[in-house]
Design a protein around this motif. Structure first.
Motif, PDB file in Angstrom:
ATOM      1  N   LEU A 290       0.827  -1.206   0.000  1.00 35.97           N
ATOM      2  CA  LEU A 290       0.000   0.000   0.000  1.00 35.97           C
ATOM      3  C   LEU A 290       0.861   1.255   0.000  1.00 35.97           C
ATOM      4  O   LEU A 290       0.519   2.254  -0.654  1.00 35.97           O
ATOM      5  N   LEU A 291       1.974   1.223   0.729  1.00 33.68           N
ATOM      6  CA  LEU A 291       2.867   2.381   0.730  1.00 33.68           C
ATOM      7  C   LEU A 291       3.429   2.627  -0.666  1.00 33.68           C
ATOM      8  O   LEU A 291       3.489   3.771  -1.136  1.00 33.68           O
ATOM      9  N   ALA A 292       3.843   1.551  -1.355  1.00 29.68           N
ATOM     10  CA  ALA A 292       4.366   1.697  -2.717  1.00 29.68           C
ATOM     11  C   ALA A 292       3.302   2.273  -3.648  1.00 29.68           C
ATOM     12  O   ALA A 292       3.583   3.157  -4.465  1.00 29.68           O
ATOM     13  N   LEU A 293       2.062   1.782  -3.537  1.00 26.08           N
ATOM     14  CA  LEU A 293       0.984   2.303  -4.376  1.00 26.08           C
ATOM     15  C   LEU A 293       0.719   3.770  -4.080  1.00 26.08           C
ATOM     16  O   LEU A 293       0.471   4.566  -4.988  1.00 26.08           O
ATOM     17  N   ASP A 294       0.768   4.145  -2.807  1.00 27.97           N
ATOM     18  CA  ASP A 294       0.510   5.540  -2.429  1.00 27.97           C
ATOM     19  C   ASP A 294       1.646   6.465  -2.864  1.00 27.97           C
ATOM     20  O   ASP A 294       1.404   7.613  -3.244  1.00 27.97           O
ATOM     21  N   GLU A 295       2.878   5.977  -2.771  1.00 26.60           N
ATOM     22  CA  GLU A 295       4.037   6.811  -3.075  1.00 26.60           C
ATOM     23  C   GLU A 295       4.408   6.785  -4.558  1.00 26.60           C
ATOM     24  O   GLU A 295       5.233   7.574  -5.013  1.00 26.60           O
ATOM     25  N   VAL A 325      -6.732   1.742  -9.090  1.00 23.35           N
ATOM     26  CA  VAL A 325      -6.095   1.455  -7.801  1.00 23.35           C
ATOM     27  C   VAL A 325      -4.686   2.035  -7.777  1.00 23.35           C
ATOM     28  O   VAL A 325      -4.294   2.727  -6.840  1.00 23.35           O
ATOM     29  N   ASN A 326      -3.940   1.761  -8.826  1.00 23.70           N
ATOM     30  CA  ASN A 326      -2.570   2.256  -8.938  1.00 23.70           C
ATOM     31  C   ASN A 326      -2.602   3.613  -9.640  1.00 23.70           C
ATOM     32  O   ASN A 326      -2.296   3.739 -10.822  1.00 23.70           O
ATOM     33  N   THR A 327      -3.000   4.632  -8.887  1.00 24.45           N
ATOM     34  CA  THR A 327      -3.211   5.958  -9.467  1.00 24.45           C
ATOM     35  C   THR A 327      -1.946   6.805  -9.512  1.00 24.45           C
ATOM     36  O   THR A 327      -1.954   7.892 -10.097  1.00 24.45           O
ATOM     37  N   ASN A 328      -0.868   6.329  -8.895  1.00 25.15           N
ATOM     38  CA  ASN A 328       0.364   7.120  -8.819  1.00 25.15           C
ATOM     39  C   ASN A 328       1.516   6.506  -9.607  1.00 25.15           C
ATOM     40  O   ASN A 328       2.678   6.834  -9.371  1.00 25.15           O
TER      41      ASN A 328
END
Length: 416
Positions: A290-295, A325-328
């Protein structure tokens, strides 16, 4: 985003080899993301790549090569100061490798600018180092270092500030990028921080307890709802996560326990030690993922299928593939043995051929890596079946029953 990685004379990769997230020019890839870069261009880049191959073929070595490059960038200024020479993981099956350089090079995009950064390490010094940038779409050489020259450093175009001071501070066994960024160089610090924020490495066993603790802390914060949703979706019989306060050495410590639903619909908290290895592995994956997806970070996962059911591994793949989901623009690079992750239960492809890379070793132990597209699979070809049949290479050279025949040919030692 990570575009390309080149490596040579590092672990089992004796000759120069390249892994590419960037889709080759002129090729179409439905799973790719369009990444805008300076100069009004767009690059097609895959959000994830899976690496497959036999045991001991070099899959993990490629990921470790990326980690070693990151470590060198982060540590060469301080950590290497107390060492004699330069730490390297060479190709071990050829004595001549000790006299040759080890190559690392990355192409990546940071804040819309494409960079190419690389270096070559010798036994006792940095032999070469370079940084190219594309702030207007065309290549600019920001610095070029060659230890064989009388003046090792060149700065074409004079684009970097405080060059002389940074050169004076750079030891022969330290990277110029590390020295400059450690001293808050305005142009080079963003490149350094890209390495700091990316190439996070997860293995099935190493640091699993730390990852469990990381996810626990995430549960106690704003990530609780997302982690509970992923635990419930995994069909582990888990309904939620409950904080628990205990007294340890005279102080209150907050922990978490997983809540299971019994046959009568009653919620039962389970001691952490009673949870299965698979449940704990999935839980440990959630916080870093989740951190990787957020960052929008690059996550490296070795043996994704080792401690996760193939359905779980497939869901991790789907999370990084899903643009909602993977918006970043986070990326996943994983190794696996189980080729069932290549397709869905209905037979549809979960990964495109360009997202599948194969690793195999030659007779003298050198690893080779190549994309599945090089084997030209048919448009509707069943990838797992063809791979296991050996059509694409990168499978063990092992005939049916060969292990048993070998064992029968060796005499059983007599007792006594």
């Amino acid at each position: 985003m990570l575009l390309k990685f080149r490596v040579a004379n590092v672990r089992s990769f004796r000759e120069e080899r390249e892994l590419a997230f960037a889709v080759p020019t002129g090729k179409t890839a439905h799973a790719a993301r369009q990444v805008p870069v300076a100069g009004g261009r767009q690059l097609d880049v895959y959000p994830l790549i899976g690496i497959f191959g036999p045991n001991a073929s070099g899959k993990s070595n490629l990921l470790k090569g990326l980690v070693e490059m990151r470590t060198a960038v982060l540590d060469s200024y301080y950590q290497w100061a107390t060492q004699r020479g330069v730490p390297r993981e060479l190709f071990a099956l050829d004595p001549a490798a000790e006299r040759e350089t080890s190559l690392y090079e990355l192409d990546f995009v940071n804040d819309g600018i494409r960079y190419t950064y690389g270096f070559e390490l010798g036994p006792d010094r940095v032999v070469a180092e370079w940084l190219h940038a594309y702030p207007r779409g065309r290549r600019q050489v920001w610095f070029d270092r060659d230890a064989s020259r009388r003046q090792p450093f060149e700065f074409p175009g004079d684009r970097l500030k405080d060059r002389a001071a940074m050169v004076k501070m750079t030891r022969p066994n330290a990277l110029f990028l590390t020295v400059a960024a450690t001293n808050n160089h305005p142009e080079l610090a963003p490149v350094f921080y890209w390495f700091e924020r990316n190439l996070w490495f997860l293995t099935p066993e190493d640091e699993r307890y730390q990852r469990e603790e990381f996810t626990r802390q995430a549960v106690l914060g704003p990530q609780r709802d997302r982690i509970e949703a992923l635990l419930r979706a995994a069909d582990l019989g888990i309904e939620g996560v409950e904080p628990v306060e205990t007294r340890v050495a005279g102080r209150t410590v907050t922990d978490v326990q997983l809540i299971h639903t019994g046959a009568d619909g009653t919620a039962y908290p389970m001691p952490w030690e009673s949870e299965s290895f698979g449940t704990r592995s999935w839980f440990a994956m959630l916080g870093p993922m989740l951190l990787a997806l957020d960052e929008g970070a690059v996550l490296l996962v070795d043996e994704l299928d080792s401690s996760l059911h193939p359905r779980f591994a497939a869901e991790v793949v789907r999370l990084f593939q899903d643009p909602e989901v993977n918006t970043n623009d986070a990326q996943l690079l994983f190794t696996a043995h189980d080729v069932s992750v290549l397709s869905t239960p209905s037979g549809k492809r979960l990964l495109e051929p360009g997202q599948v890379w194969l690793v195999e070793k030659d007779k003298i132990g050198c690893s080779d890596i190549y994309p599945l597209t090089a084997a030209q699979p048919g448009r509707h070809e069943d990838l797992p079946t063809s791979y296991l049949a050996g059509r694409f290479g990168a499978v063990p050279d092992l005939g049916e029953g060969q292990v048993g025949r070998r064992l029968r040919s060796v005499k059983t030692p007599k007792a006594g």
